[in-house]
Enzyme design. Sequence first.
Site, PDB file in Angstrom:
ATOM      1  N   LYS A 204      44.451-104.261-114.374  1.00  0.00           N
ATOM      2  CA  LYS A 204      44.555-105.490-113.830  1.00  0.00           C
ATOM      3  C   LYS A 204      43.833-105.877-112.715  1.00  0.00           C
ATOM      4  CE  LYS A 204      48.423-107.884-111.124  1.00  0.00           C
ATOM      5  NZ  LYS A 204      49.578-107.653-110.792  1.00  0.00           N
ATOM      6  N   GLU A 210      40.594 -94.330-110.747  1.00  0.00           N
ATOM      7  CA  GLU A 210      40.773 -93.556-112.073  1.00  0.00           C
ATOM      8  C   GLU A 210      40.128 -94.185-113.233  1.00  0.00           C
ATOM      9  OE1 GLU A 210      43.409 -94.104-109.765  1.00  0.00           O
ATOM     10  OE2 GLU A 210      44.664 -92.630-109.665  1.00  0.00           O
ATOM     11  N   GLY A 265      51.962-104.611-112.792  1.00  0.00           N
ATOM     12  CA  GLY A 265      51.498-103.772-113.881  1.00  0.00           C
ATOM     13  C   GLY A 265      52.714-102.899-114.431  1.00  0.00           C
ATOM     14  N   ARG A 266      53.755-102.568-113.988  1.00  0.00           N
ATOM     15  CA  ARG A 266      54.848-101.821-114.621  1.00  0.00           C
ATOM     16  C   ARG A 266      55.475-102.804-115.353  1.00  0.00           C
ATOM     17  NH1 ARG A 266      55.029-102.046-109.316  1.00  0.00           N
ATOM     18  NH2 ARG A 266      56.816-102.963-108.212  1.00  0.00           N
ATOM     19  N   GLU A 351      58.796 -97.136-108.577  1.00  0.00           N
ATOM     20  CA  GLU A 351      57.696 -97.934-108.067  1.00  0.00           C
ATOM     21  C   GLU A 351      58.326 -99.454-107.751  1.00  0.00           C
ATOM     22  OE1 GLU A 351      54.164 -98.902-110.384  1.00  0.00           O
ATOM     23  OE2 GLU A 351      52.926 -98.768-108.673  1.00  0.00           O
ATOM     24  N   HIS A 382      70.392 -77.465-122.907  1.00  0.00           N
ATOM     25  CA  HIS A 382      70.230 -75.906-122.771  1.00  0.00           C
ATOM     26  C   HIS A 382      69.097 -75.573-121.626  1.00  0.00           C
ATOM     27  CE1 HIS A 382      71.811 -75.510-126.827  1.00  0.00           C
ATOM     28  NE2 HIS A 382      71.030 -76.647-127.186  1.00  0.00           N
ATOM     29  N   LYS A 510      46.011 -95.007-103.077  1.00  0.00           N
ATOM     30  CA  LYS A 510      44.743 -95.388-103.467  1.00  0.00           C
ATOM     31  C   LYS A 510      43.619 -95.650-102.587  1.00  0.00           C
ATOM     32  CE  LYS A 510      45.901 -98.414-107.442  1.00  0.00           C
ATOM     33  NZ  LYS A 510      45.829 -99.908-108.109  1.00  0.00           N
TER      34      LYS A 510
HETATM   35  O1  LIG Z   1      45.993-102.181-113.554  1.00  0.00           O
HETATM   36  P1  LIG Z   1      45.381-101.529-112.389  1.00  0.00           P
HETATM   37  O2  LIG Z   1      44.985-102.644-111.250  1.00  0.00           O
HETATM   38  O3  LIG Z   1      44.219-100.794-112.510  1.00  0.00           O
HETATM   39  O4  LIG Z   1      46.617-100.903-111.636  1.00  0.00           O
HETATM   40  C1  LIG Z   1      47.079 -99.488-111.928  1.00  0.00           C
HETATM   41  C2  LIG Z   1      48.132 -99.123-111.390  1.00  0.00           C
HETATM   42  O5  LIG Z   1      47.993 -99.026-110.197  1.00  0.00           O
HETATM   43  C3  LIG Z   1      49.251 -99.605-109.180  1.00  0.00           C
HETATM   44  O6  LIG Z   1      48.884-100.782-108.704  1.00  0.00           O
HETATM   45  C4  LIG Z   1      49.539 -98.474-108.139  1.00  0.00           C
HETATM   46  O7  LIG Z   1      49.614 -97.328-108.743  1.00  0.00           O
HETATM   47  C5  LIG Z   1      50.243 -99.976-110.350  1.00  0.00           C
HETATM   48  O8  LIG Z   1      51.241-100.722-109.823  1.00  0.00           O
HETATM   49  C6  LIG Z   1      49.477-100.217-111.338  1.00  0.00           C
HETATM   50  O9  LIG Z   1      50.124-100.497-112.571  1.00  0.00           O
END
Ligand SMILES: O=P(O)(O)OC[C@H]1O[C@](O)(CO)[C@@H](O)[C@@H]1O
Length: 545
Positions: A204, A210, A265-266, A351, A382, A510
């Site tokens: 987003k 990452e 995002g979530r 979150e 189990h 982050k």
């Molecule tokens: O879609 P982006 O901006 O890469 O963010 C990835 C994720 O990082 C966060 O902002 C924080 O980990 C999440 O809420 C989000 O889904």
Amino acid sequence: MTHLTQSATWQTLKAMSADLPHMRELFAENPQRFDQLSIKDCGLLLDFSKNRLTEAVLQELLKLAREAGLEQKIAAMFAGEAINTTEQRAVLHTALRAPADADIRVDGVNVVPEVQQTLAQMEAFVEALYSGQWRGYTGKKITDLVSIGIGGSFLGPKIISEALRPYWNGKLQCHFVANVDGTAISEKLKKLDPETTLFLMSSKSFGTQETLTNTLSAKEWFLAKGGSQQDIGKHFAAITSNVAKATAFGIDEDNIFPMWDWVGGRYSLWSAIGLPIAALIGMDNFKALLAGARAMDVHFASRPLEQNMPVIMGLLSVWYNNFFNAQSHVVLTYDHYLRGLPAYFQQLDMESNGKSVTLDGNAVDYSTGPVIWGGEGTNGQHAYHQLLHQGTALIPADFILPLQSHNPIGEHHAQLASNCFGQTQALMQGRTFDEALAELADSSFTEAEKQLIAKHKVMEGNKPSNTLLMDKLTPITLGALIALYEHRTLVQGAIWDINSFDQWGVELGKKLGNEVLSRIGAELDSKDLDSSSNALINLFRQGKI
Ligand SMILES: O=P(O)(O)OC[C@H]1O[C@](O)(CO)[C@@H](O)[C@@H]1O
């Protein structure tokens, strides 16, 4: 004390929590309990009868909800008000599954046409891949998609794709890369052919370390394996709200799918972030997933609170978290395809509700956001179920079971279902000392041994659980199930008077991660940091301990 804990309703609930009959008694005295405490809608049946709930408690919980302004908060979300107050954003994942003729406004502009346009763009993209109209740089058809994203831009698409495996049409393969650990992408790339692979960069913000790093490595791999800079457009697409950054990164503007700041995002799998799902199951099934979620939206927005599944589930969570000190909540999916769901709900809930100040910035004096965890049944039986049955912590559970299997072989499904029902029964009724002793009656133990062993076999019972059933796991029922948990999250947040839609804690992670990286890269002296962080950075530079 906050308004919430000071309120008469809160105090009444507190008193009630200390004086409740055992669930065994509640069932014994009311044969209608299941009928009275279950709700069926949107292809789901919620049985919440195995809870520490009397009619009086339920009424008081509903009163708590009304006093917290839950009905107004639900309406505000659907209306596109900026209920994410710290980021001044609307929260409109519901608009992503609204009917095409709906009118949902953000800053005076109806967002539904944009959503529909994006769905059409997704459809055209998926069709072009299927038909071979979209080809790789050597003219071959695309066979593999690699979705690169993290958090909400990863977990939803991955877990929902996995859950809908019976609906895969086999036209494309999908792979997911999230972790910045180079192993994650390296292992995927080993099996891929650059001529037939397309990378979908899902971010987003287009600023997540990452995802940027993994996409860069994918690009380098593509160039090293024979692709050229001019071919990038055929092999890289992005889903982002930051078009400028995506184009600067080298992605063709035509290959960019929009995202909006009013989708968290979530909560984003319903947007173009869900492209991997659409590619695997086809657009019609993706739309069925949206329709299922839409049905739950209608349910949530229109059903009275006492017949409203997300409301009941949210209130029960508050009940245990705040009045019985339940610090965790377990989600147990009795379906192999749904094995990833606990992790998805974990992100969604933790979150969102991992907060400690109210909307007006005051410290809360009650617990928010239990730890969500879980796994697939029967495997957990189990392992960790022992703690559910006889441990000292109270852990409310959700059991989820489709009544029909996609793989109905032999007696498997009957056994799976019996285990699911047997667990909820055991948790509820437990085993008394006398029952345990009676079970040992024919054993060869001495009387003293029987007395001792019986003590170890006692199970208090009275352990709460919800059971969620559906006829069959389909895109529609899954859509409704996911939306149910989304809305349950809002309900809890509304009672707790917190903002469920920001995530400053993970944002700090982050930021600090990037700062440390720049120190490592620049070989800066880090003595200004605490001694532990400084030592760890130095050890990393040395590459040995
Ligand atoms: O879609 P982006 O901006 O890469 O963010 C990835 C994720 O990082 C966060 O902002 C924080 O980990 C999440 O809420 C989000 O889904």
